[in-house]
Motif scaffolding. Structure first.
Motif, PDB file in Angstrom:
ATOM      1  N   VAL A 119      73.507  32.269  28.069  1.00 16.73           N
ATOM      2  CA  VAL A 119      72.258  31.720  27.519  1.00 16.73           C
ATOM      3  C   VAL A 119      72.160  30.229  27.814  1.00 16.73           C
ATOM      4  CG1 VAL A 119      70.986  31.254  25.386  1.00 16.73           C
ATOM      5  CG2 VAL A 119      72.073  33.483  25.733  1.00 16.73           C
ATOM      6  N   ILE A 120      73.260  29.502  27.621  1.00 14.66           N
ATOM      7  CA  ILE A 120      73.262  28.062  27.885  1.00 14.66           C
ATOM      8  C   ILE A 120      72.993  27.788  29.360  1.00 14.66           C
ATOM      9  CG2 ILE A 120      74.724  26.004  27.927  1.00 14.66           C
ATOM     10  CD1 ILE A 120      76.120  27.100  25.427  1.00 14.66           C
ATOM     11  N   LEU A 130      76.766  33.796  24.933  1.00 13.22           N
ATOM     12  CA  LEU A 130      76.272  32.455  24.599  1.00 13.22           C
ATOM     13  C   LEU A 130      76.379  31.526  25.808  1.00 13.22           C
ATOM     14  CD1 LEU A 130      77.764  31.990  21.016  1.00 13.22           C
ATOM     15  CD2 LEU A 130      75.426  32.618  21.652  1.00 13.22           C
ATOM     16  N   LEU A 131      77.452  31.658  26.575  1.00  9.50           N
ATOM     17  CA  LEU A 131      77.593  30.856  27.794  1.00  9.50           C
ATOM     18  C   LEU A 131      76.487  31.170  28.791  1.00  9.50           C
ATOM     19  CD1 LEU A 131      79.224  28.889  29.560  1.00  9.50           C
ATOM     20  CD2 LEU A 131      80.572  30.845  30.331  1.00  9.50           C
ATOM     21  N   LEU A 144      69.265  28.477  30.050  1.00  3.53           N
ATOM     22  CA  LEU A 144      68.359  27.500  29.444  1.00  3.53           C
ATOM     23  C   LEU A 144      68.423  26.151  30.147  1.00  3.53           C
ATOM     24  CD1 LEU A 144      68.746  28.246  25.622  1.00  3.53           C
ATOM     25  CD2 LEU A 144      66.851  28.873  27.129  1.00  3.53           C
ATOM     26  N   LEU A 145      69.633  25.740  30.503  1.00  4.68           N
ATOM     27  CA  LEU A 145      69.802  24.442  31.159  1.00  4.68           C
ATOM     28  C   LEU A 145      69.625  24.527  32.662  1.00  4.68           C
ATOM     29  CD1 LEU A 145      72.878  23.017  29.184  1.00  4.68           C
ATOM     30  CD2 LEU A 145      70.436  22.659  28.761  1.00  4.68           C
TER      31      LEU A 145
END
Length: 338
Positions: free
Chosen positions: A260-261, A257-258, A264-265
């Motif tokens: 992915v963040i 999840l980290l 994305l950012l």
């Protein structure tokens, strides 16, 4: 009024000029110190295993380089201006050394990934049989060679040299290299995980609902229901994929999840931070799962020499749901890689 304003501006500029390098150096010291503490925590949490592999040796070498960088920064930060063997060291060298390490770390992702993949493939296929001491020496030399090669490339690259030279002119600006290798490596792994999950999402959900966690031989294990006639053979990639996903995400979901963040950012993380031991162990688990999945028809489930993951126990017990007390049986009915 004009003279007073000019004097105030001059004083503020001198104060800003004096404080900026100090603040930057303090922040750099704290970041590297935090990274070293994270390295120690990760190395301490891993399972103590005797299996030798390239990734384990490289992780230890990375922790040593981080510690060496922290020691150098601390010495320069404390003495500020000193001479050793005719070479003058100032606070400028704090930025210089960190930039060189940052460039070196940034170019290591692809080589480390490739060498670790080859290492696991050769160990899995049993094409190489080296004595224990010879194997340790071989990995040690490979790690030393890869560090020297990448460092020599960084120091010999004209573009990097010009970047370091320009930093000497603007001594109060210390930009750090952002690795494109880590971005594409992270992007590729996240995409592969997403596609694997989409391919077998229904099986994953069904297994998550059926999975049981218990203790066997003083170790926490996961076991799944399976028909009793399956025995020890399981060569279907489609059957193994959802089990691999559950075992992998069960350990690395927060890290996924980290990633992915960050993707994305489009967060830009300096290479000297991004190359860290948790990231390497994440790659390590991904590679082991990939090697197992592509070679599932060759798995010898009783072979203890298979690649061992410091964080994921891929060998789990698959037993019928009718047996609830694992302590009553001497051995699991079936052992499978998951």
């Amino acid at each position: 009024m004009t003279a007073l304003s000019s004097e105030n501006c001059s004083f503020q500029y001198q104060l800003h000029q004096a404080n900026q390098p100090l603040d930057g150096n303090c922040l750099l010291f704290l970041i590297i110190l935090g990274k070293i503490l994270l390295n120690i925590l990760t190395l301490g949490m891993r399972r103590k295993i005797s299996y030798q592999n390239f990734m384990e040796y490289f992780c230890i070498s990375l922790a040593f380089i981080d510690l060496l960088l922290l020691v150098n920064i601390s010495i320069i930060f404390y003495f500020r201006d000193f001479v050793v063997l005719g070479i003058r060291f100032t606070k400028y060298h704090i930025c210089l050394f960190t930039q060189i390490i940052s460039f070196t770390y940034g170019f290591l992702h692809y080589p480390v990934f490739l060498i670790a993949c080859i290492d696991y493939y050769l160990n899995f296929s049993k094409t190489t049989k080296l004595a224990f001491k010879c194997q340790k020496l071989f990995y040690f030399l490979i790690v030393i060679l890869i560090w020297i090669s990448v460092l020599a490339y960084v120091l010999g690259d004209p573009a990097i040299y010009q970047s370091l030279k320009a930093q000497n002119v603007y001594s109060y600006q210390c930009p750090f290299y952002i690795s494109i290798q880590s971005y594409w490596l992270s992007f590729s792994m996240v995409v592969i995980l997403f596609m694997a999950f989409l391919t077998s999402w229904s099986e994953v959900i069904a297994l998550v609902q059926a999975v049981r966690m218990t203790s066997y031989m003083n170790e926490t294990i996961l076991y799944f229901p399976f028909p009793s006639h399956c025995g020890y053979t399981l060569s279907s990639k489609k059957t193994l994929l959802p089990k691999f996903i559950i075992c992998f995400l069960g350990t690395w979901l927060p890290f996924v999840l980290l990633q992915v963040i960050i993707l994305l950012l489009k967060v830009q993380i300096p290479a000297y931070i991004e190359m860290n031991i948790p990231w390497l162990y994440f790659i390590n688990s991904f590679l082991i799962a990939t090697i197992y999945w592509f070679n599932c028809h060759k798995l010898n489930l009783r072979d203890i020499a298979l690649p061992v993951d410091p964080f994921i126990n891929w060998k789990c017990c698959f037993i019928p749901l009718t047996i609830h007390n694992l302590e009553q049986i001497e051995k699991p009915i079936s052992i499978i890689i998951c």
